[in-house]
Write a protein that holds these residues in place. Sequence first.
Motif, PDB file in Angstrom:
ATOM      1  N   MET A   1       0.852  -1.181   0.000  1.00 29.04           N
ATOM      2  CA  MET A   1       0.000   0.000   0.000  1.00 29.04           C
ATOM      3  C   MET A   1       0.898   1.244   0.000  1.00 29.04           C
ATOM      4  SD  MET A   1      -2.957   1.233   2.689  1.00 29.04           S
ATOM      5  CE  MET A   1      -4.236   0.164   2.113  1.00 29.04           C
ATOM      6  N   ASN A   2       0.471   2.247  -0.688  1.00 29.93           N
ATOM      7  CA  ASN A   2       1.172   3.509  -0.795  1.00 29.93           C
ATOM      8  C   ASN A   2       1.321   4.156   0.587  1.00 29.93           C
ATOM      9  OD1 ASN A   2       1.532   6.365  -1.081  1.00 29.93           O
ATOM     10  ND2 ASN A   2       0.902   6.191  -3.215  1.00 29.93           N
ATOM     11  N   THR A   3       2.540   4.611   0.916  1.00 29.73           N
ATOM     12  CA  THR A   3       2.808   5.224   2.217  1.00 29.73           C
ATOM     13  C   THR A   3       1.949   6.460   2.444  1.00 29.73           C
ATOM     14  OG1 THR A   3       5.078   4.441   2.093  1.00 29.73           O
ATOM     15  CG2 THR A   3       4.621   6.162   3.688  1.00 29.73           C
TER      16      THR A   3
ATOM     17  N   VAL B   1     -27.176  12.175  15.199  1.00 31.41           N
ATOM     18  CA  VAL B   1     -26.875  10.754  15.348  1.00 31.41           C
ATOM     19  C   VAL B   1     -25.430  10.556  15.788  1.00 31.41           C
ATOM     20  CG1 VAL B   1     -28.589  10.024  13.633  1.00 31.41           C
ATOM     21  CG2 VAL B   1     -26.241  10.476  12.908  1.00 31.41           C
ATOM     22  N   LYS B   2     -25.149   9.340  16.224  1.00 29.30           N
ATOM     23  CA  LYS B   2     -23.808   8.944  16.618  1.00 29.30           C
ATOM     24  C   LYS B   2     -23.442   7.694  15.829  1.00 29.30           C
ATOM     25  CE  LYS B   2     -21.174   7.439  20.615  1.00 29.30           C
ATOM     26  NZ  LYS B   2     -21.235   7.036  22.012  1.00 29.30           N
ATOM     27  N   VAL B   3     -22.254   7.680  15.243  1.00 29.32           N
ATOM     28  CA  VAL B   3     -21.769   6.543  14.472  1.00 29.32           C
ATOM     29  C   VAL B   3     -20.947   5.655  15.408  1.00 29.32           C
ATOM     30  CG1 VAL B   3     -20.405   5.837  12.477  1.00 29.32           C
ATOM     31  CG2 VAL B   3     -21.755   7.933  12.378  1.00 29.32           C
ATOM     32  N   ILE B   4     -21.254   4.368  15.420  1.00 26.34           N
ATOM     33  CA  ILE B   4     -20.612   3.414  16.315  1.00 26.34           C
ATOM     34  C   ILE B   4     -19.416   2.756  15.625  1.00 26.34           C
ATOM     35  CG2 ILE B   4     -20.968   1.387  17.782  1.00 26.34           C
ATOM     36  CD1 ILE B   4     -22.746   3.868  18.442  1.00 26.34           C
ATOM     37  N   ASN B   5     -18.243   2.946  16.189  1.00 25.89           N
ATOM     38  CA  ASN B   5     -16.996   2.338  15.695  1.00 25.89           C
ATOM     39  C   ASN B   5     -16.742   2.577  14.201  1.00 25.89           C
ATOM     40  OD1 ASN B   5     -16.458   1.240  18.268  1.00 25.89           O
ATOM     41  ND2 ASN B   5     -17.765  -0.508  17.822  1.00 25.89           N
ATOM     42  N   PRO B   6     -16.645   3.837  13.781  1.00 32.28           N
ATOM     43  CA  PRO B   6     -16.383   4.090  12.358  1.00 32.28           C
ATOM     44  C   PRO B   6     -14.962   3.692  11.962  1.00 32.28           C
ATOM     45  CG  PRO B   6     -16.247   6.138  13.578  1.00 32.28           C
ATOM     46  CD  PRO B   6     -16.709   5.077  14.550  1.00 32.28           C
ATOM     47  N   VAL B   7     -14.842   3.160  10.758  1.00 33.45           N
ATOM     48  CA  VAL B   7     -13.542   2.841  10.166  1.00 33.45           C
ATOM     49  C   VAL B   7     -13.499   3.526   8.811  1.00 33.45           C
ATOM     50  CG1 VAL B   7     -12.035   1.022   9.285  1.00 33.45           C
ATOM     51  CG2 VAL B   7     -13.394   0.625  11.352  1.00 33.45           C
ATOM     52  N   ILE B   8     -12.521   4.402   8.646  1.00 35.83           N
ATOM     53  CA  ILE B   8     -12.404   5.195   7.424  1.00 35.83           C
ATOM     54  C   ILE B   8     -11.185   4.713   6.664  1.00 35.83           C
ATOM     55  CG2 ILE B   8     -12.108   7.538   6.525  1.00 35.83           C
ATOM     56  CD1 ILE B   8     -13.242   8.233   9.510  1.00 35.83           C
ATOM     57  N   ARG B   9     -11.359   4.541   5.359  1.00 36.55           N
ATOM     58  CA  ARG B   9     -10.257   4.045   4.540  1.00 36.55           C
ATOM     59  C   ARG B   9     -10.211   4.811   3.231  1.00 36.55           C
ATOM     60  NH1 ARG B   9      -9.307   0.025   0.612  1.00 36.55           N
ATOM     61  NH2 ARG B   9     -11.512  -0.391   0.422  1.00 36.55           N
ATOM     62  N   VAL B  10      -9.036   5.320   2.912  1.00 43.12           N
ATOM     63  CA  VAL B  10      -8.783   5.932   1.612  1.00 43.12           C
ATOM     64  C   VAL B  10      -8.145   4.856   0.748  1.00 43.12           C
ATOM     65  CG1 VAL B  10      -7.425   7.681   0.391  1.00 43.12           C
ATOM     66  CG2 VAL B  10      -8.495   8.239   2.560  1.00 43.12           C
ATOM     67  N   TYR B  11      -8.557   4.772  -0.497  1.00 35.05           N
ATOM     68  CA  TYR B  11      -7.984   3.762  -1.381  1.00 35.05           C
ATOM     69  C   TYR B  11      -7.755   4.351  -2.767  1.00 35.05           C
ATOM     70  CZ  TYR B  11     -12.866   3.394  -2.794  1.00 35.05           C
ATOM     71  OH  TYR B  11     -14.131   3.686  -3.222  1.00 35.05           O
ATOM     72  N   ASP B  12      -6.886   3.687  -3.512  1.00 31.85           N
ATOM     73  CA  ASP B  12      -6.549   4.072  -4.879  1.00 31.85           C
ATOM     74  C   ASP B  12      -7.082   2.994  -5.811  1.00 31.85           C
ATOM     75  OD1 ASP B  12      -5.422   4.739  -7.309  1.00 31.85           O
ATOM     76  OD2 ASP B  12      -3.357   4.767  -6.595  1.00 31.85           O
ATOM     77  N   MET B  13      -8.015   3.381  -6.683  1.00 32.92           N
ATOM     78  CA  MET B  13      -8.577   2.433  -7.640  1.00 32.92           C
ATOM     79  C   MET B  13      -8.305   2.955  -9.048  1.00 32.92           C
ATOM     80  SD  MET B  13     -12.486   1.106  -8.242  1.00 32.92           S
ATOM     81  CE  MET B  13     -12.681   0.431  -6.624  1.00 32.92           C
ATOM     82  N   ARG B  14      -7.328   2.355  -9.680  1.00 32.72           N
ATOM     83  CA  ARG B  14      -6.944   2.738 -11.050  1.00 32.72           C
ATOM     84  C   ARG B  14      -6.654   4.232 -11.167  1.00 32.72           C
ATOM     85  NH1 ARG B  14     -11.914  -0.292 -13.450  1.00 32.72           N
ATOM     86  NH2 ARG B  14     -12.397  -0.128 -11.310  1.00 32.72           N
ATOM     87  N   GLY B  15      -5.897   4.754 -10.202  1.00 30.00           N
ATOM     88  CA  GLY B  15      -5.496   6.153 -10.245  1.00 30.00           C
ATOM     89  C   GLY B  15      -6.492   7.134  -9.652  1.00 30.00           C
ATOM     90  N   GLN B  16      -7.640   6.673  -9.218  1.00 31.43           N
ATOM     91  CA  GLN B  16      -8.649   7.529  -8.595  1.00 31.43           C
ATOM     92  C   GLN B  16      -8.665   7.264  -7.093  1.00 31.43           C
ATOM     93  OE1 GLN B  16     -10.629   9.823 -10.269  1.00 31.43           O
ATOM     94  NE2 GLN B  16      -9.327   9.312 -12.010  1.00 31.43           N
ATOM     95  N   ILE B  17      -8.659   8.328  -6.307  1.00 35.00           N
ATOM     96  CA  ILE B  17      -8.699   8.189  -4.853  1.00 35.00           C
ATOM     97  C   ILE B  17     -10.155   8.099  -4.404  1.00 35.00           C
ATOM     98  CG2 ILE B  17      -8.160   9.325  -2.653  1.00 35.00           C
ATOM     99  CD1 ILE B  17      -5.717   8.329  -4.125  1.00 35.00           C
TER     100      ILE B  17
END
Length: 106
Positions: free
Chosen positions: A1-3, A78-94
């Motif tokens: 994965m990209n640093t 509202v309140k979000v329970i245990n959110p997990v956020i992920r940035v990803y690269d899909m064919r050059g698009q973030i």
Amino acid sequence: MNTQIIVINNVLNKTLGKSLEEGTIFSGAIEPTFAYDDNNNRTDQINGYKVSLLIPGFSSMFDVKVPHKPNLKAISQVKVINPVIRVYDMRGQIGLSIKADGIEAA
């Protein structure tokens, strides 16, 4: 994965994640998400729900995927329970993915 993506993920989970847990506004939109088969064809099987949220301090609306359909009033805090956020690269698009264990009234 990209640093750079790893660093962005860490920062977003600390900032955006904190905002999601502290309280945000449900826009009123909930849509089912569907499973896909081995050939990448959408099935009729619902595998979660996409909930649209407005987050104070951010200019965009965010979709959060949860496993169960929440029972919420439109335009409510509202309140979000245990959110997990992920940035990803899909064919050059973030892209940005947000998943959580659930969303409940604040």
